[in-house]
Design a protein around this motif. Structure first.
Motif, PDB file in Angstrom:
ATOM      1  N   GLY A  95      17.689 -33.468  87.441  1.00  0.00           N
ATOM      2  CA  GLY A  95      19.156 -32.525  88.235  1.00  0.00           C
ATOM      3  C   GLY A  95      18.557 -30.951  88.008  1.00  0.00           C
ATOM      4  N   ILE A  96      19.721 -30.518  87.617  1.00  0.00           N
ATOM      5  CA  ILE A  96      19.780 -28.911  87.848  1.00  0.00           C
ATOM      6  C   ILE A  96      21.664 -28.986  87.231  1.00  0.00           C
ATOM      7  CG2 ILE A  96      20.200 -26.348  88.636  1.00  0.00           C
ATOM      8  CD1 ILE A  96      18.947 -26.589  90.799  1.00  0.00           C
ATOM      9  N   SER A  97      21.356 -27.394  85.874  1.00  0.00           N
ATOM     10  CA  SER A  97      22.392 -27.807  84.962  1.00  0.00           C
ATOM     11  C   SER A  97      23.257 -26.486  84.773  1.00  0.00           C
ATOM     12  CB  SER A  97      22.583 -28.605  83.548  1.00  0.00           C
ATOM     13  OG  SER A  97      21.001 -28.152  82.666  1.00  0.00           O
ATOM     14  N   TRP A  98      23.818 -26.290  83.729  1.00  0.00           N
ATOM     15  CA  TRP A  98      24.075 -24.444  83.762  1.00  0.00           C
ATOM     16  C   TRP A  98      24.201 -24.156  82.209  1.00  0.00           C
ATOM     17  CZ3 TRP A  98      23.613 -20.916  87.101  1.00  0.00           C
ATOM     18  CH2 TRP A  98      23.548 -20.401  88.339  1.00  0.00           C
ATOM     19  N   VAL A  99      23.434 -24.201  81.528  1.00  0.00           N
ATOM     20  CA  VAL A  99      23.669 -23.892  80.141  1.00  0.00           C
ATOM     21  C   VAL A  99      24.346 -23.058  79.799  1.00  0.00           C
ATOM     22  CG1 VAL A  99      23.229 -24.052  78.120  1.00  0.00           C
ATOM     23  CG2 VAL A  99      21.938 -25.291  79.767  1.00  0.00           C
ATOM     24  N   LYS A 100      25.843 -22.394  78.743  1.00  0.00           N
ATOM     25  CA  LYS A 100      26.199 -21.364  78.440  1.00  0.00           C
ATOM     26  C   LYS A 100      25.213 -20.143  77.091  1.00  0.00           C
ATOM     27  CE  LYS A 100      31.032 -20.065  77.081  1.00  0.00           C
ATOM     28  NZ  LYS A 100      31.756 -20.652  76.220  1.00  0.00           N
ATOM     29  N   TYR A 101      25.084 -19.083  76.926  1.00  0.00           N
ATOM     30  CA  TYR A 101      24.497 -18.556  76.040  1.00  0.00           C
ATOM     31  C   TYR A 101      25.524 -17.361  76.028  1.00  0.00           C
ATOM     32  CZ  TYR A 101      19.746 -21.045  77.070  1.00  0.00           C
ATOM     33  OH  TYR A 101      18.905 -21.883  76.714  1.00  0.00           O
ATOM     34  N   TYR A 102      25.119 -17.311  75.016  1.00  0.00           N
ATOM     35  CA  TYR A 102      25.493 -15.656  74.504  1.00  0.00           C
ATOM     36  C   TYR A 102      24.928 -14.967  74.234  1.00  0.00           C
ATOM     37  CZ  TYR A 102      28.920 -12.174  71.891  1.00  0.00           C
ATOM     38  OH  TYR A 102      29.003 -10.892  71.857  1.00  0.00           O
ATOM     39  N   CYS A 103      24.197 -13.343  75.111  1.00  0.00           N
ATOM     40  CA  CYS A 103      23.815 -12.338  75.700  1.00  0.00           C
ATOM     41  C   CYS A 103      23.760 -11.302  75.085  1.00  0.00           C
ATOM     42  CB  CYS A 103      23.212 -12.759  76.711  1.00  0.00           C
ATOM     43  SG  CYS A 103      22.488 -14.330  77.601  1.00  0.00           S
ATOM     44  N   ARG A 104      22.466 -10.559  74.310  1.00  0.00           N
ATOM     45  CA  ARG A 104      22.549  -9.320  73.945  1.00  0.00           C
ATOM     46  C   ARG A 104      21.645  -8.558  75.038  1.00  0.00           C
ATOM     47  NH1 ARG A 104      24.331 -11.244  69.001  1.00  0.00           N
ATOM     48  NH2 ARG A 104      26.535 -10.732  68.656  1.00  0.00           N
ATOM     49  N   TYR A 105      21.591  -7.831  75.022  1.00  0.00           N
ATOM     50  CA  TYR A 105      20.681  -6.486  75.622  1.00  0.00           C
ATOM     51  C   TYR A 105      20.408  -5.425  75.102  1.00  0.00           C
ATOM     52  CZ  TYR A 105      17.432  -4.877  79.698  1.00  0.00           C
ATOM     53  OH  TYR A 105      16.943  -3.984  80.195  1.00  0.00           O
ATOM     54  N   GLU A 106      19.332  -5.074  74.753  1.00  0.00           N
ATOM     55  CA  GLU A 106      19.299  -3.369  74.826  1.00  0.00           C
ATOM     56  C   GLU A 106      18.191  -2.695  75.843  1.00  0.00           C
ATOM     57  OE1 GLU A 106      19.971  -0.921  72.341  1.00  0.00           O
ATOM     58  OE2 GLU A 106      20.339  -2.578  71.597  1.00  0.00           O
ATOM     59  N   LYS A 107      18.470  -2.242  76.166  1.00  0.00           N
ATOM     60  CA  LYS A 107      18.226  -1.465  77.408  1.00  0.00           C
ATOM     61  C   LYS A 107      16.841  -0.158  76.802  1.00  0.00           C
ATOM     62  CE  LYS A 107      19.018   1.279  81.261  1.00  0.00           C
ATOM     63  NZ  LYS A 107      20.850   2.571  82.162  1.00  0.00           N
ATOM     64  N   GLU A 108      16.568   0.261  75.477  1.00  0.00           N
ATOM     65  CA  GLU A 108      15.934   1.161  75.681  1.00  0.00           C
ATOM     66  C   GLU A 108      14.505   0.002  75.463  1.00  0.00           C
ATOM     67  OE1 GLU A 108      16.755   3.259  71.733  1.00  0.00           O
ATOM     68  OE2 GLU A 108      17.996   5.010  72.529  1.00  0.00           O
ATOM     69  N   THR A 109      14.668  -0.944  74.835  1.00  0.00           N
ATOM     70  CA  THR A 109      13.351  -1.893  74.210  1.00  0.00           C
ATOM     71  C   THR A 109      13.170  -2.952  75.764  1.00  0.00           C
ATOM     72  OG1 THR A 109      14.911  -3.468  72.910  1.00  0.00           O
ATOM     73  CG2 THR A 109      13.310  -1.719  72.354  1.00  0.00           C
ATOM     74  N   LYS A 110      14.322  -2.899  76.411  1.00  0.00           N
ATOM     75  CA  LYS A 110      14.694  -3.904  77.123  1.00  0.00           C
ATOM     76  C   LYS A 110      14.296  -5.708  76.632  1.00  0.00           C
ATOM     77  CE  LYS A 110      12.603  -1.076  81.378  1.00  0.00           C
ATOM     78  NZ  LYS A 110      11.446  -1.627  82.708  1.00  0.00           N
ATOM     79  N   THR A 111      14.471  -5.447  75.810  1.00  0.00           N
ATOM     80  CA  THR A 111      14.764  -7.249  75.196  1.00  0.00           C
ATOM     81  C   THR A 111      16.573  -7.641  74.950  1.00  0.00           C
ATOM     82  OG1 THR A 111      13.890  -6.245  73.691  1.00  0.00           O
ATOM     83  CG2 THR A 111      14.652  -7.860  72.779  1.00  0.00           C
ATOM     84  N   LEU A 112      16.346  -8.743  75.854  1.00  0.00           N
ATOM     85  CA  LEU A 112      17.421 -10.039  75.861  1.00  0.00           C
ATOM     86  C   LEU A 112      17.192 -11.120  75.031  1.00  0.00           C
ATOM     87  CD1 LEU A 112      19.926 -10.630  77.557  1.00  0.00           C
ATOM     88  CD2 LEU A 112      17.915 -12.145  79.134  1.00  0.00           C
ATOM     89  N   THR A 113      18.820 -11.294  73.603  1.00  0.00           N
ATOM     90  CA  THR A 113      18.317 -12.150  73.214  1.00  0.00           C
ATOM     91  C   THR A 113      19.403 -13.096  73.623  1.00  0.00           C
ATOM     92  OG1 THR A 113      18.100 -10.399  70.802  1.00  0.00           O
ATOM     93  CG2 THR A 113      18.781 -12.280  70.502  1.00  0.00           C
ATOM     94  N   MET A 114      18.633 -13.897  74.267  1.00  0.00           N
ATOM     95  CA  MET A 114      20.488 -15.558  74.252  1.00  0.00           C
ATOM     96  C   MET A 114      20.513 -16.228  73.104  1.00  0.00           C
ATOM     97  SD  MET A 114      18.104 -16.007  78.354  1.00  0.00           S
ATOM     98  CE  MET A 114      19.116 -16.618  78.745  1.00  0.00           C
ATOM     99  N   THR A 115      21.297 -16.354  72.901  1.00  0.00           N
ATOM    100  CA  THR A 115      22.058 -17.120  71.186  1.00  0.00           C
ATOM    101  C   THR A 115      22.691 -18.863  72.722  1.00  0.00           C
ATOM    102  OG1 THR A 115      22.382 -16.042  70.034  1.00  0.00           O
ATOM    103  CG2 THR A 115      22.903 -18.191  69.795  1.00  0.00           C
ATOM    104  N   PRO A 116      21.694 -19.817  72.786  1.00  0.00           N
ATOM    105  CA  PRO A 116      22.931 -21.342  73.114  1.00  0.00           C
ATOM    106  C   PRO A 116      23.650 -21.534  72.242  1.00  0.00           C
ATOM    107  CG  PRO A 116      20.901 -21.502  72.122  1.00  0.00           C
ATOM    108  CD  PRO A 116      20.732 -20.279  71.940  1.00  0.00           C
ATOM    109  N   MET A 117      24.912 -21.085  73.320  1.00  0.00           N
ATOM    110  CA  MET A 117      26.330 -22.278  72.956  1.00  0.00           C
ATOM    111  C   MET A 117      26.348 -23.888  72.296  1.00  0.00           C
ATOM    112  SD  MET A 117      27.981 -19.398  71.241  1.00  0.00           S
ATOM    113  CE  MET A 117      26.613 -18.689  70.672  1.00  0.00           C
ATOM    114  N   GLU A 118      25.620 -24.591  73.568  1.00  0.00           N
ATOM    115  CA  GLU A 118      25.593 -26.122  73.625  1.00  0.00           C
ATOM    116  C   GLU A 118      24.085 -26.493  72.984  1.00  0.00           C
ATOM    117  OE1 GLU A 118      26.340 -26.992  77.655  1.00  0.00           O
ATOM    118  OE2 GLU A 118      27.956 -25.639  77.658  1.00  0.00           O
TER     119      GLU A 118
END
Length: 440
Positions: free
Chosen positions: A281-304
């Motif tokens: 099935g489908i699950s929803w996982v919690k992340y703490y995310c940081r997005y840097e607009k200049e480099t278009k970099t999205l950093t996702m840190t899993p909390m679970e």
């Protein structure tokens, strides 16, 4: 080494790094509280047990020597260095008079025990109460937020709006509790420099001058005492001058928390939920995310964390971002992104509508494209009835709809908008226009 500073802006993000820094302050607070208890216990032993006076002074001296101040920041001022070394100096003075018998002045308890006890109960105790309120409000907010994010978008608009208001109220309450707790714990961290040292200094001064055998030592102690008093007064003055600035900063954070971002910080950061598909099935996982607009970099840190495996941060390069259509998913506040590193679309869920707007604005997100069900060219050309419909819409908006929800600037109910579209593209819309019947 000093503790890293706590910023009021961190209270709004409530990031893992903020929690770790806050934990350092809490451990320091417990250490200080234990130290004060030890000083009070040892001071009482010194006052009440004159027969064991020499051994009590030795223990008290050791207690003072083992404590070391921790200050905020990487460098110390001359006054802070003087204060940090004060207990070591006190311990050396006590060791010099270890074999000298002296009488304790009658007001020794008022000079030493009561101020420290008052500081421990009034300041440290009050800080612990703030901590309990902060943890309780945080638990209540995140519990409510989890339930809120599981609400179906198919519920009534009034129920969703009421749920949104309740979450916003709990979020503001938690944010204010966080600000109050950070303010209080930093105030104790700063004020302990003089609130702990001054009673000990007064006690030692009284102890030395109460015995004629220590007059010579007292004279030798006076220069350092004066120097330390000057350092304490300078520290107190600095504390008084910066306290008002801290209160002003806290007030500004309460009024506009989202506008207070420090230079050099990521464009946006916070918690997001990611839709992940599994075999069952489908699950929803919690992340703490940081997005840097200049480099278009999205950093996702899993909390679970998954059992047996420690997951690190994931860096993705954003290609595009688009808002998820409400009717296409049974979750609210969703938007889709595509990245260079992962194939397919990644569906993310923000914490609120306002939060989603902030993420989409930072990522240059687009609105979804709604395709018309009309396929034939002749059906797409306006006839007289069509022009009459357009003129009628313009007239209604200019006369009645400027302030009406959904017709001018305020976004309307999705149900009402869909009903209008269905009626417009239906086979009987010509009759509606000619007769002036209501579409709503």
């Amino acid at each position: 080494m000093g503790h890293p500073p706590l910023e009021f802006s961190d209270c709004y993000l409530d990031s893992p790094d903020f929690r770790e820094r806050l934990k350092c302050y809490e451990q320091e607070l417990e250490r200080t509280n234990k130290f004060i208890k030890d000083v009070i216990k040892d001071g009482n032993a010194l006052i009440s047990a004159m027969r064991n006076y020499s051994s009590a002074v030795q223990k008290f001296s050791q207690t003072l020597q083992t404590f070391q101040f921790d200050f905020i920041g990487d460098t110390l001022t001359d006054d802070e260095i003087n204060i940090a070394e004060s207990f070591k100096e006190f311990a050396e003075l006590l060791n010099e008079v270890e074999n000298e018998r002296m009488m304790m002045v009658h007001n020794a308890s008022d000079l030493l025990i009561k101020p420290l006890e008052n500081f421990r109960k009034d300041q440290i105790g009050f800080t612990k109460e703030r901590k309990k309120k902060f943890e309780k409000d945080g638990e209540r907010f995140y519990s409510l937020l989890d339930r809120h994010l599981h609400l179906s978008s198919k519920k009534k608009e009034s129920q969703l709006q009421e749920a949104d208001l309740q979450v916003d109220k709990e979020r503001q309450n938690f944010f204010e509790s966080s600000l109050d707790y950070v303010y209080q714990i930093q105030e104790v961290q700063e004020s302990k420099k003089f609130n702990i040292v001054e009673p000990v200094l007064a006690f030692l001064h009284s102890l030395f001058i109460s015995n004629s055998l220590t007059v010579e030592l007292t004279q030798d102690f006076l220069p350092y005492k004066q120097q330390l008093q000057l350092s304490l007064q300078n520290t107190r003055n600095h504390f008084s001058s910066t306290r008002q600035e801290m209160e002003e900063l806290k007030k500004r954070m309460k009024e506009a928390p989202q506008t207070c971002k420090l230079p050099g910080q990521p464009t946006i950061e916070g918690y997001l939920y990611t839709q992940e598909k599994w075999a069952l099935g489908i699950s929803w996982v919690k992340y703490y995310c940081r997005y840097e607009k200049e480099t278009k970099t999205l950093t996702m840190t899993p909390m679970e964390q998954k059992p047996g495996a420690k997951q690190g941060p994931l860096d993705l390069t954003l290609k595009y971002c688009v808002r998820r259509k409400t009717e296409s998913i049974d979750k609210r506040f969703c938007f889709d992104i595509e990245t260079n590193e992962r194939p397919g679309t990644i569906t993310l869920q923000a914490l609120s509508e306002a939060n989603r707007r902030l993420w989409m604005e930072a990522m240059d997100g687009k609105e979804p494209i709604y395709h018309s069900p009309i396929t034939k060219q002749e059906e797409m050309e306006l006839n007289e009835v069509g022009f009459k419909f357009v003129r009628k819409c313009i007239n209604i908006i200019e006369t009645k709809g400027i302030k009406m929800e959904g017709l001018y600037r305020t976004v309307g109910s999705n149900i009402q908008v869909q009903k209008l579209l269905n009626a417009f593209f239906g086979s009987n819309f010509t009759f509606i226009i000619l007769t002036g019947s209501s579409l709503c």
